[in-house]
Scaffold this motif. Structure first.
Motif, PDB file in Angstrom:
ATOM      1  N   GLY A 270       0.694  -1.291   0.051  1.00  0.00           N
ATOM      2  CA  GLY A 270      -0.185  -0.161   0.228  1.00  0.00           C
ATOM      3  C   GLY A 270       0.802   1.256  -0.222  1.00  0.00           C
ATOM      4  O   GLY A 270       0.312   2.268   0.222  1.00  0.00           O
TER       5      GLY A 270
ATOM      6  N   GLY B 150      -0.923   4.091  -2.059  1.00  0.00           N
ATOM      7  CA  GLY B 150      -1.956   4.782  -1.597  1.00  0.00           C
ATOM      8  C   GLY B 150      -1.798   5.287  -0.118  1.00  0.00           C
ATOM      9  O   GLY B 150      -2.431   6.360   0.080  1.00  0.00           O
TER      10      GLY B 150
ATOM     11  N   LEU C 121      -2.769   9.314   0.836  1.00  0.00           N
ATOM     12  CA  LEU C 121      -3.569   9.682   2.080  1.00  0.00           C
ATOM     13  C   LEU C 121      -2.700  10.534   2.871  1.00  0.00           C
ATOM     14  O   LEU C 121      -3.271  11.531   3.494  1.00  0.00           O
ATOM     15  CB  LEU C 121      -3.914   8.340   2.952  1.00  0.00           C
ATOM     16  CG  LEU C 121      -4.787   7.431   2.331  1.00  0.00           C
ATOM     17  CD1 LEU C 121      -4.883   6.143   3.041  1.00  0.00           C
ATOM     18  CD2 LEU C 121      -6.379   8.146   2.260  1.00  0.00           C
TER      19      LEU C 121
ATOM     20  N   HIS D   9     -10.028   9.539   0.002  1.00  0.00           N
ATOM     21  CA  HIS D   9     -10.201   7.815   0.180  1.00  0.00           C
ATOM     22  C   HIS D   9      -9.487   7.224  -0.962  1.00  0.00           C
ATOM     23  O   HIS D   9      -9.187   7.875  -1.944  1.00  0.00           O
ATOM     24  CB  HIS D   9     -11.706   7.765  -0.265  1.00  0.00           C
ATOM     25  CG  HIS D   9     -12.262   6.289   0.206  1.00  0.00           C
ATOM     26  ND1 HIS D   9     -12.231   5.386  -0.888  1.00  0.00           N
ATOM     27  CD2 HIS D   9     -12.692   5.746   1.190  1.00  0.00           C
ATOM     28  CE1 HIS D   9     -12.458   4.091  -0.176  1.00  0.00           C
ATOM     29  NE2 HIS D   9     -12.779   4.293   1.014  1.00  0.00           N
ATOM     30  N   VAL D  10      -8.972   5.728  -0.750  1.00  0.00           N
ATOM     31  CA  VAL D  10      -8.039   5.407  -1.320  1.00  0.00           C
ATOM     32  C   VAL D  10      -8.686   3.859  -1.450  1.00  0.00           C
ATOM     33  O   VAL D  10      -9.088   3.200  -0.473  1.00  0.00           O
ATOM     34  CB  VAL D  10      -6.554   5.327  -0.929  1.00  0.00           C
ATOM     35  CG1 VAL D  10      -5.837   4.180  -1.675  1.00  0.00           C
ATOM     36  CG2 VAL D  10      -6.071   6.574  -0.906  1.00  0.00           C
TER      37      VAL D  10
ATOM     38  N   PHE E 120      -7.442   0.293  -2.332  1.00  0.00           N
ATOM     39  CA  PHE E 120      -6.236  -0.661  -2.750  1.00  0.00           C
ATOM     40  C   PHE E 120      -6.839  -2.018  -3.314  1.00  0.00           C
ATOM     41  O   PHE E 120      -7.877  -2.728  -2.938  1.00  0.00           O
ATOM     42  CB  PHE E 120      -5.531  -1.058  -1.281  1.00  0.00           C
ATOM     43  CG  PHE E 120      -4.967   0.169  -0.686  1.00  0.00           C
ATOM     44  CD1 PHE E 120      -3.638   0.425  -0.677  1.00  0.00           C
ATOM     45  CD2 PHE E 120      -5.788   0.825   0.114  1.00  0.00           C
ATOM     46  CE1 PHE E 120      -3.246   1.516  -0.267  1.00  0.00           C
ATOM     47  CE2 PHE E 120      -5.225   2.071   0.896  1.00  0.00           C
ATOM     48  CZ  PHE E 120      -3.928   2.201   0.670  1.00  0.00           C
TER      49      PHE E 120
ATOM     50  N   GLU F 176      -3.332  -4.357   5.232  1.00  0.00           N
ATOM     51  CA  GLU F 176      -4.431  -4.007   6.225  1.00  0.00           C
ATOM     52  C   GLU F 176      -3.914  -3.622   7.793  1.00  0.00           C
ATOM     53  O   GLU F 176      -4.265  -2.667   8.170  1.00  0.00           O
ATOM     54  CB  GLU F 176      -5.601  -5.079   6.216  1.00  0.00           C
ATOM     55  CG  GLU F 176      -6.162  -5.136   5.030  1.00  0.00           C
ATOM     56  CD  GLU F 176      -7.363  -6.412   5.113  1.00  0.00           C
ATOM     57  OE1 GLU F 176      -6.874  -7.231   5.834  1.00  0.00           O
ATOM     58  OE2 GLU F 176      -8.504  -6.270   4.255  1.00  0.00           O
TER      59      GLU F 176
ATOM     60  N   LEU G  45      -2.601  -0.093   7.473  1.00  0.00           N
ATOM     61  CA  LEU G  45      -3.496   0.840   7.460  1.00  0.00           C
ATOM     62  C   LEU G  45      -3.851   0.991   8.899  1.00  0.00           C
ATOM     63  O   LEU G  45      -4.295   2.234   9.402  1.00  0.00           O
ATOM     64  CB  LEU G  45      -4.786   0.561   6.652  1.00  0.00           C
ATOM     65  CG  LEU G  45      -4.079   0.501   5.088  1.00  0.00           C
ATOM     66  CD1 LEU G  45      -5.250  -0.040   4.393  1.00  0.00           C
ATOM     67  CD2 LEU G  45      -3.821   1.822   4.596  1.00  0.00           C
TER      68      LEU G  45
ATOM     69  N   ARG H 214     -10.501   5.384   5.811  1.00  0.00           N
ATOM     70  CA  ARG H 214     -10.779   6.239   4.689  1.00  0.00           C
ATOM     71  C   ARG H 214     -10.119   5.230   3.463  1.00  0.00           C
ATOM     72  O   ARG H 214      -9.692   5.955   2.535  1.00  0.00           O
ATOM     73  CB  ARG H 214      -9.531   7.260   4.669  1.00  0.00           C
ATOM     74  CG  ARG H 214      -9.890   8.454   5.745  1.00  0.00           C
ATOM     75  CD  ARG H 214      -8.928   9.288   6.112  1.00  0.00           C
ATOM     76  NE  ARG H 214      -8.280  10.120   5.106  1.00  0.00           N
ATOM     77  CZ  ARG H 214      -6.891  10.790   5.305  1.00  0.00           C
ATOM     78  NH1 ARG H 214      -6.433  10.588   6.260  1.00  0.00           N
ATOM     79  NH2 ARG H 214      -6.616  11.097   3.998  1.00  0.00           N
ATOM     80  N   THR H 215     -10.176   3.947   3.440  1.00  0.00           N
ATOM     81  CA  THR H 215      -9.833   3.187   2.689  1.00  0.00           C
ATOM     82  C   THR H 215     -10.754   1.960   2.332  1.00  0.00           C
ATOM     83  O   THR H 215     -11.381   1.668   3.375  1.00  0.00           O
ATOM     84  CB  THR H 215      -8.277   2.432   3.262  1.00  0.00           C
ATOM     85  OG1 THR H 215      -8.791   1.851   4.294  1.00  0.00           O
ATOM     86  CG2 THR H 215      -7.403   3.566   3.427  1.00  0.00           C
ATOM     87  N   ASP H 216     -10.517   1.325   1.104  1.00  0.00           N
ATOM     88  CA  ASP H 216     -11.186   0.009   0.850  1.00  0.00           C
ATOM     89  C   ASP H 216     -10.171  -0.993   0.309  1.00  0.00           C
ATOM     90  O   ASP H 216      -9.696  -0.461  -0.828  1.00  0.00           O
ATOM     91  CB  ASP H 216     -12.166   0.388  -0.331  1.00  0.00           C
ATOM     92  CG  ASP H 216     -12.970  -0.778  -0.587  1.00  0.00           C
ATOM     93  OD1 ASP H 216     -12.982  -1.888  -0.081  1.00  0.00           O
ATOM     94  OD2 ASP H 216     -13.748  -0.496  -1.684  1.00  0.00           O
ATOM     95  N   VAL H 217     -10.051  -1.965   0.787  1.00  0.00           N
ATOM     96  CA  VAL H 217      -9.061  -2.967   0.378  1.00  0.00           C
ATOM     97  C   VAL H 217      -9.744  -4.062  -0.334  1.00  0.00           C
ATOM     98  O   VAL H 217     -10.710  -4.835   0.355  1.00  0.00           O
ATOM     99  CB  VAL H 217      -8.038  -3.616   1.361  1.00  0.00           C
ATOM    100  CG1 VAL H 217      -7.191  -4.725   0.870  1.00  0.00           C
ATOM    101  CG2 VAL H 217      -7.691  -2.559   2.373  1.00  0.00           C
TER     102      VAL H 217
END
Length: 245
Positions: free
Chosen positions: A56, A59, A63, A69-70, A72, A84, A87, A95-98
């Motif tokens: 990451g 990304g 941030l 928002h990012v 991944f 994860e 993060l 603020r993320t979506d993996v």
């Protein structure tokens, strides 16, 4: 376990955990800083996608520099778990979506909000036709805004990918790596692929970043036009920045 220190933004000085035994290849520090210097204030409040994310790094830098928002995307579950963990440790999880899986399949499920910036760092041996299919899906499945920007990391001897809906406007190069820079375009290119935005380029040696200001109005991360002048001032670092007009 090894670590990479963040050198830009509000997370400057914090560490990202990495594992040398896992199959990913971070963008070298000089190119990483050059990429984000080029992007400048367009990163602030933007939606950013880090494809082939590894742990990451790109990304997390986005941030750190103010991205809102990012998303991944990482295929290897072991690497995604380490991502994860990074993060959560850095306080960025909200603020993320993996998304874990093959990137071409993941891209068939569009995000709630399309991306302003995308960075793709595939393996050196990732086939160019598959990479071009990824670029096309970024458009076809509404992953990107109409004026989105894209950076693609490749081995220096690899040609720039070609895909309908993307215009190549510049490159960042150092050592064995090059980052091709693209912008979304509303034009249709048919089967011939992208149209480069010019045949002449200006090269810059040195690590200076982008200049100019984002256009006024619009959303906070409004993107500046890709055509810009670059002064030459060689400093012997072996870094090259080329933009087409």
């Amino acid at each position: 376990m090894s670590r990479i220190r963040v050198t830009m933004g509000r997370l400057r000085g914090r560490w990202i955990e990495t594992r040398p035994d896992l199959p990913y290849r971070p963008l070298p520090a000089r190119l990483r800083e050059a990429f984000f210097s080029h992007a400048g204030p367009t990163i602030e409040a933007c939606h950013f996608m880090d494809g082939f994310a590894g742990t990451g790094l790109m990304g997390i830098y986005a941030l750190s520099l103010g991205a809102s928002h990012v998303v991944f995307i990482e295929k290897d579950p072991r690497v995604a778990r380490l991502l994860e963990q990074n993060l959560r440790r850095l306080g960025l999880a909200d603020r993320t979506d993996v998304r874990v899986g093959d990137i071409q399949r993941v891209l068939t499920r569009p995000p709630a909000v399309p991306m302003d910036w995308v960075f793709l760092g595939p393996p050196y041996d990732f086939p160019t036709p598959r990479l071009e299919a990824v670029l096309e899906r970024l458009v076809r499945y509404d992953w990107t805004r109409n004026d989105a920007r894209l950076g693609v990391q490749r081995f220096k001897k690899s040609p720039a990918p070609r895909a309908t809906g993307w215009t190549l406007y510049g490159t960042l190069a150092h050592g064995d790596d090059v980052v091709y820079l693209f912008q979304r375009t509303a034009e249709s290119f048919g089967s011939s692929g992208i149209r480069e935005s010019g045949s002449s380029g200006i090269r810059e040696s040195g690590s200076s970043g982008g200049s100019g200001s984002p256009p006024s109005g619009g959303r906070p991360c409004g993107l500046r036009p890709p055509n810009r002048s670059v002064r030459e001032h060689p400093d012997g670092t072996g870094f090259a920045e080329t933009f087409h007009r």
